[in-house]
Design an enzyme around this catalytic site. Structure first.
Site, PDB file in Angstrom:
ATOM      1  N   ARG A  69       0.512  -3.947   2.688  1.00  0.00           N
ATOM      2  CA  ARG A  69       1.346  -4.174   0.905  1.00  0.00           C
ATOM      3  C   ARG A  69       0.684  -4.185   0.389  1.00  0.00           C
ATOM      4  NH1 ARG A  69       3.619  -6.531  -2.831  1.00  0.00           N
ATOM      5  NH2 ARG A  69       4.014  -8.033  -1.425  1.00  0.00           N
ATOM      6  N   ASP A  70       0.771  -6.101   0.301  1.00  0.00           N
ATOM      7  CA  ASP A  70      -0.217  -6.921  -0.832  1.00  0.00           C
ATOM      8  C   ASP A  70      -1.322  -7.018  -0.744  1.00  0.00           C
ATOM      9  OD1 ASP A  70       0.266  -9.121  -2.502  1.00  0.00           O
ATOM     10  OD2 ASP A  70       0.586 -10.184  -1.247  1.00  0.00           O
ATOM     11  N   HIS A 117       5.543 -17.233   2.690  1.00  0.00           N
ATOM     12  CA  HIS A 117       4.280 -16.003   1.931  1.00  0.00           C
ATOM     13  C   HIS A 117       3.596 -17.141   1.538  1.00  0.00           C
ATOM     14  CE1 HIS A 117       2.852 -12.022   0.852  1.00  0.00           C
ATOM     15  NE2 HIS A 117       2.713 -12.222   0.205  1.00  0.00           N
ATOM     16  N   HIS A 128      -0.328 -17.382  -0.281  1.00  0.00           N
ATOM     17  CA  HIS A 128      -1.890 -17.248  -0.461  1.00  0.00           C
ATOM     18  C   HIS A 128      -2.750 -18.440   0.011  1.00  0.00           C
ATOM     19  CE1 HIS A 128      -1.019 -13.226  -2.657  1.00  0.00           C
ATOM     20  NE2 HIS A 128       0.148 -13.581  -1.923  1.00  0.00           N
ATOM     21  N   CYS A 148      -6.786 -12.461  -6.330  1.00  0.00           N
ATOM     22  CA  CYS A 148      -5.793 -13.365  -7.228  1.00  0.00           C
ATOM     23  C   CYS A 148      -5.955 -13.208  -8.642  1.00  0.00           C
ATOM     24  CB  CYS A 148      -5.920 -14.686  -7.476  1.00  0.00           C
ATOM     25  SG  CYS A 148      -4.996 -15.666  -8.716  1.00  0.00           S
ATOM     26  N   ASN A 185      -4.015 -13.585   0.610  1.00  0.00           N
ATOM     27  CA  ASN A 185      -3.113 -13.879   1.346  1.00  0.00           C
ATOM     28  C   ASN A 185      -3.496 -15.057   2.665  1.00  0.00           C
ATOM     29  OD1 ASN A 185      -0.238 -12.261   1.219  1.00  0.00           O
ATOM     30  ND2 ASN A 185      -2.309 -10.412   0.157  1.00  0.00           N
TER      31      ASN A 185
END
Lengths: 318, 318
Positions: A21-22, A213, A215, A246, A255
């Site tokens: 997803r991310d 979560h 990064h 980013c 991440n």
């Protein structure tokens, strides 16, 4: 203030894979649905059980994830699977309710400016709308992880007060969310902000499960995991290979990397249920699929006890 | 076993810059002496006081550092300076004794195979030879930091027993070394190996100052710093921009990055005496000089509270 205890060594730590997803949402070239399924299944084969597989956002906004239903229908659910997807609103919740999901990740930003930029409404309006979203999901037997983006800082507003994060967490708890996930959206988490947010939530919303979560935008993602463990947190998100990026920092990483996290946890005395060698295979498959180098370090260096030939020429030692 | 206390918040942590030695020696193209001096001075201008500036190894073995004497004579010593250089043997000690040095870093590997590969002699022979080296340096008023390479694992032998590291530390203490530096030569340090080595040394050589020198080969260098702090260590090496590399892992990173370390320490409640903005300037100068991208993250993303324009287009939040 509650005085959290460090997670005892030997504890099973939950590593939730969010790359599909991310990570994928940051990839410009569409990844074929069959490849997404193949990568998810390779991750499951390594022992991953928790995965945020896709997102029920508008296919126009994020074309990369327009195949959410097909991906969810195609994956092999392993034993102990905990399959989640991101849902931004009631329309997304309706789609999610038709799928084989264990939980859904909702998202509101802790900063007003970021929330307006991201979903074009004030924070309190987002939270008010989650009441119907969460009811709909609970009716379908789906748990809710309340996501709080920019929980450790906002690229527009700067410092985000931990009290604001705690207020949102408390509201999620009142709405029935089973957990909250503190999102380090642009890599601003630090040991002190992580500790402050966790402690503020424990005070405002006792008993609420906290997920982290991070990064790795500023290189300190795994150091923040160490702080999370010291504060008693046992659930961390990560993306295979360190997928993602980013929008504010060209060349910065996304991440924290799943292989690097699993390596760290196992080498810190925790168990994850994941086989590192097979996880590295899944990361290399991911890297081959997206066609560019990923920032993960363990995929480059291998596990620490990999032996080398003593006849190899050495450069000067350090 | 002694029970170490974590370093209290507010403590001044020593960040020793080793890029000009451990980083530059990995660069294939010769860096002009004047540029080396300019980079060292830019680092001092940011508040760096501790620096391993060069190495008195054979100019044939490491041509990059053949200008050791010129670099040491050219730098601007800041107030509180603690200037060191690597010395492998008595010949190097003789050269060092003629220079303006506060301390010297000697080096022996904790693993027999690595020591034979690196300096072509058994560990105990290296230690025996250090007696004359340390005497020569002390006569010149120069302190000794006893370096222990492969302290957390050997690329040839695998696991390095903490007792072996402690035995070498104890021998260094008997020879009069003021400190030992545990070198993570190929990036095998992990929280558990770091803790075990520190505790074994505290047991075998009480009172001996312990310095930590991590590489970020497997992404966990700063997590190991967190363990070091939890075990009471207050001195960490790092290289500007994350200079350096690993001969066994193409594409893997080298030393932990000074800017990322300083950012982490300051954001964990410690002081370093270093101005991050000026340190980033020194890192960018280093990157321009060597002509290729460095792995440091803070040089890409900037300090965490750097603000962004809310009118900038956002990609989906995570």
């Amino acid at each position: 203030m509650s005085s959290p205890l460090p997670v005892p060594e030997g504890t099973r730590i939950t590593v939730c894979e969010v790359g599909p997803r991310d990570g994928f949402q940051n990839e410009k070239t569409f990844i074929p649905t069959a490849k997404k399924i193949e990568i998810a299944n390779a991750l499951f084969a390594s022992g991953v059980t928790h995965m945020q597989v896709t997102s029920f956002v508008s296919p126009r906004a994020v074309p990369q994830l327009a195949d959410a239903e097909e991906v969810l229908a195609g994956i092999d659910r392993p034993e102990g699977a905990w399959i989640t997807a991101l849902v931004p609103n009631l329309r997304g919740a309706e789609r999610a309710a038709q799928c084989a999901l264990d939980a859904v990740h909702t998202v509101v930003s802790a900063s007003e400016t970021h929330n307006r930029k991201n979903v074009n409404r004030p924070v309190d309006q987002s939270l008010a709308e989650f009441e119907a979203v969460i009811d709909r999901l609970h009716t379908a037997g789906i748990a809710v992880e309340g996501g709080i983006a920019t929980a450790f800082g906002c690229p527009f507003e700067g410092i985000v007060p931990p009290e604001q994060v705690a207020r949102i967490a408390r509201r999620y708890q009142e709405l029935g969310a089973e957990s909250v996930s503190l999102g380090d959206t642009t890599g601003m988490a630090t040991p002190l902000t992580v500790r402050a947010a966790i402690r503020a939530i424990r005070e405002a919303a006792p008993g609420l499960d906290i997920h982290l979560h991070f990064h790795n935008t500023r290189g300190v993602g795994l150091a923040c995991v160490m702080t999370g463990l010291a504060e008693g947190v046992t659930h961390f998100d990560a993306a295979v290979g360190g997928l993602g990026g980013c929008p504010f920092a060209a060349g910065a990483t996304g991440n924290i990397c799943t292989e690097d996290l699993v390596y760290l946890l196992q080498e810190s005395g925790y168990s994850t249920g994941i086989e590192l060698d097979r996880l590295i295979d899944a990361a290399l498959l991911t890297q081959d699929t997206i066609g560019h180098a990923l920032p993960g370090q363990v995929i480059k260096a291998g596990p620490r006890l990999k032996r080398h030939d003593p006849d190899q020429t050495l450069t000067a030692a350090g």
